[in-house]
Scaffold this motif. Sequence first.
Motif, mmCIF file in Angstrom:
data_model
loop_
_atom_site.group_PDB
_atom_site.id
_atom_site.type_symbol
_atom_site.label_atom_id
_atom_site.label_comp_id
_atom_site.label_asym_id
_atom_site.label_seq_id
_atom_site.Cartn_x
_atom_site.Cartn_y
_atom_site.Cartn_z
ATOM 1 N N ALA A 1 -66.372 -24.357 -60.510
ATOM 2 C CA ALA A 1 -65.484 -24.367 -61.670
ATOM 3 C C ALA A 1 -64.048 -24.598 -61.223
ATOM 4 C CB ALA A 1 -65.599 -23.058 -62.436
ATOM 5 N N GLU A 2 -63.634 -23.934 -60.140
ATOM 6 C CA GLU A 2 -62.298 -24.132 -59.571
ATOM 7 C C GLU A 2 -62.424 -24.065 -58.046
ATOM 8 O OE1 GLU A 2 -57.954 -22.035 -59.603
ATOM 9 O OE2 GLU A 2 -59.256 -21.716 -61.320
ATOM 10 N N PRO A 3 -62.408 -25.216 -57.358
ATOM 11 C CA PRO A 3 -62.682 -25.218 -55.922
ATOM 12 C C PRO A 3 -61.570 -24.661 -55.044
ATOM 13 C CG PRO A 3 -62.302 -27.449 -56.711
ATOM 14 C CD PRO A 3 -62.309 -26.552 -57.899
ATOM 15 N N MET A 4 -60.334 -24.598 -55.506
ATOM 16 C CA MET A 4 -59.191 -24.061 -54.751
ATOM 17 C C MET A 4 -59.026 -24.758 -53.399
ATOM 18 S SD MET A 4 -59.733 -20.015 -55.529
ATOM 19 C CE MET A 4 -61.407 -19.995 -54.947
ATOM 20 N N GLN B 1 -70.101 -23.593 -62.292
ATOM 21 C CA GLN B 1 -69.810 -23.744 -63.717
ATOM 22 C C GLN B 1 -70.795 -22.968 -64.573
ATOM 23 O OE1 GLN B 1 -69.710 -27.957 -64.500
ATOM 24 N NE2 GLN B 1 -67.827 -28.259 -63.344
ATOM 25 N N ASP C 1 -69.591 -19.417 -65.216
ATOM 26 C CA ASP C 1 -68.524 -19.269 -66.215
ATOM 27 C C ASP C 1 -69.018 -19.573 -67.621
ATOM 28 O OD1 ASP C 1 -66.735 -18.549 -64.289
ATOM 29 O OD2 ASP C 1 -65.837 -20.542 -64.094
ATOM 30 N N VAL D 1 -66.183 -19.336 -54.360
ATOM 31 C CA VAL D 1 -66.531 -20.409 -55.293
ATOM 32 C C VAL D 1 -67.482 -19.870 -56.356
ATOM 33 C CG1 VAL D 1 -67.651 -22.652 -55.519
ATOM 34 C CG2 VAL D 1 -66.212 -22.186 -53.559
ATOM 35 N N ARG D 2 -67.147 -20.154 -57.590
ATOM 36 C CA ARG D 2 -68.015 -19.799 -58.714
ATOM 37 C C ARG D 2 -68.494 -21.096 -59.355
ATOM 38 N NH1 ARG D 2 -68.027 -15.007 -61.303
ATOM 39 N NH2 ARG D 2 -68.147 -16.100 -63.277
#
Length: 80
Positions: free
Chosen positions: A45-48, A29, A32, A26-27
Amino acid sequence: MSLVGGIVIFCISWWMCLFVVLPIGVRGQFEDGEIPEGTEEGAPAEPMLAKKAVWATIGAVVCTAIAGIIVVPLLRFYGA
């Protein structure tokens, strides 16, 4: 192990595995540099989530199988 017992072990294992894989990759926000208006900068930013649900399911199947391998012989030995 009964069917209900297996389902209960699977559900508990699934949630435990989900909480284990949730923070992986996990990154935030803020990392980014793009923070949408009205969101927390530490939000992913993108939880997948779909990918992590698949991994949690695979982990839960493995944990349930291990529990079954351990529990079934014990139940037969003790006559329950």
